[in-house]
Design a protein around this motif. Structure first.
Motif, short mmCIF file in Angstrom:
data_model
loop_
_atom_site.label_atom_id
_atom_site.label_comp_id
_atom_site.label_asym_id
_atom_site.label_seq_id
_atom_site.Cartn_x
_atom_site.Cartn_y
_atom_site.Cartn_z
N VAL A 48 40.50 44.01 36.29
CA VAL A 48 40.97 42.68 36.63
C VAL A 48 41.57 42.11 35.35
O VAL A 48 41.35 42.63 34.25
CB VAL A 48 39.83 41.76 37.15
CG1 VAL A 48 39.30 42.26 38.48
CG2 VAL A 48 38.72 41.62 36.13
N ILE A 49 42.34 41.04 35.50
CA ILE A 49 42.96 40.42 34.33
C ILE A 49 42.32 39.06 34.11
O ILE A 49 42.43 38.16 34.94
CB ILE A 49 44.48 40.29 34.52
CG1 ILE A 49 45.10 41.68 34.75
CG2 ILE A 49 45.10 39.60 33.30
CD1 ILE A 49 46.56 41.65 35.12
N ARG A 50 41.63 38.95 32.97
CA ARG A 50 40.98 37.70 32.59
C ARG A 50 41.95 36.92 31.70
O ARG A 50 42.63 37.49 30.86
CB ARG A 50 39.69 38.00 31.84
CG ARG A 50 38.99 36.77 31.31
CD ARG A 50 37.61 37.02 30.75
NE ARG A 50 37.50 38.22 29.93
CZ ARG A 50 36.36 38.91 29.80
NH1 ARG A 50 35.27 38.54 30.41
NH2 ARG A 50 36.33 39.99 29.04
N VAL A 51 41.98 35.59 31.88
CA VAL A 51 42.77 34.73 31.01
C VAL A 51 41.85 34.29 29.89
O VAL A 51 40.81 33.68 30.11
CB VAL A 51 43.33 33.51 31.77
CG1 VAL A 51 44.10 32.60 30.83
CG2 VAL A 51 44.21 33.98 32.92
N ALA B 153 43.16 40.43 43.23
CA ALA B 153 42.85 40.27 41.80
C ALA B 153 42.45 41.60 41.16
O ALA B 153 42.36 41.68 39.94
CB ALA B 153 41.73 39.25 41.62
N VAL B 154 42.22 42.63 41.97
CA VAL B 154 41.77 43.92 41.44
C VAL B 154 42.95 44.88 41.39
O VAL B 154 43.65 45.09 42.38
CB VAL B 154 40.65 44.52 42.33
CG1 VAL B 154 40.15 45.84 41.75
CG2 VAL B 154 39.51 43.53 42.49
N ASN C 218 48.59 42.60 38.64
CA ASN C 218 49.22 43.91 38.71
C ASN C 218 49.35 44.45 37.29
O ASN C 218 49.21 43.71 36.32
CB ASN C 218 50.56 43.87 39.44
CG ASN C 218 51.56 42.96 38.76
OD1 ASN C 218 51.88 43.16 37.59
ND2 ASN C 218 52.04 41.95 39.48
N ASP C 219 49.65 45.73 37.18
CA ASP C 219 49.69 46.35 35.85
C ASP C 219 50.96 46.00 35.07
O ASP C 219 51.13 46.42 33.93
CB ASP C 219 49.46 47.85 35.90
CG ASP C 219 50.43 48.58 36.80
OD1 ASP C 219 51.32 47.93 37.40
OD2 ASP C 219 50.30 49.81 36.93
N VAL D 201 36.54 47.31 35.55
CA VAL D 201 35.52 46.99 36.55
C VAL D 201 35.32 48.19 37.47
O VAL D 201 36.14 49.10 37.50
CB VAL D 201 35.90 45.75 37.41
CG1 VAL D 201 35.97 44.49 36.57
CG2 VAL D 201 37.20 45.97 38.16
N LYS D 202 34.23 48.16 38.17
CA LYS D 202 33.99 49.11 39.26
C LYS D 202 33.99 48.30 40.55
O LYS D 202 33.49 47.18 40.59
CB LYS D 202 32.65 49.82 39.08
CG LYS D 202 32.65 50.75 37.89
CD LYS D 202 31.37 51.52 37.78
CE LYS D 202 31.45 52.42 36.57
NZ LYS D 202 30.24 53.16 36.35
#
Length: 129
Positions: free
Chosen positions: A76-79, A66-67, A116-117, A89-90
């Motif tokens: 991270v990608i939040r919905v 998820a990172v 992913n990006d 995030v760190k």
């Protein structure tokens, strides 16, 4: 705790660290100083050591997948309302496929598990049930 001394416990302070992480064992050598006024501790004795590790209240543990670590940042990608939202995030500790993250997240946030990006910030997201 020294089992051979009837599980007697001693306190120690970490005074020196090797500074090199063994990536295979995920360990690092440390040296601790223990008061041994009674001369109970002898060379070659083995101790079971518990080292408390400080952690922040705003830590979440997520699957490592998820990172996203891009060349620009870690996120991270939040919905959020069926849209993707990149959240910086760190990273903290990592073990067994899980990673600690620190960032602007709240309990109940839904994150993309395999991020992913290529999932662009603001793009539409479909939630599978």
């Amino acid at each position: 705790m020294i089992k051979s001394l009837g599980n007697r416990e001693f306190e120690a302070i970490i005074n020196r660290m090797a500074g090199a992480l063994d990536a295979r064992l995920r360990s690092q050598r440390v040296e601790m100083d223990v008061q041994n006024n009674d001369k109970l501790l002898l060379p070659g004795m083995v101790a079971e050591v518990h080292i408390p590790l400080a952690t922040a209240d705003s830590v979440f543990v997520v699957p490592t997948t998820a990172v996203v670590s891009s060349t620009e940042k870690i996120f991270v990608i939040r919905v959020n309302g069926n849209k993707s939202e990149w959240v910086d995030v760190k990273k903290g500790r990592e073990a067994e496929g899980k990673t600690e993250i620190f960032g602007d997240l709240r309990d109940g946030d839904m994150l993309v598990e395999k991020a992913n990006d290529e999932i662009r910030n603001g793009s539409a997201v479909t939630i599978k049930k």
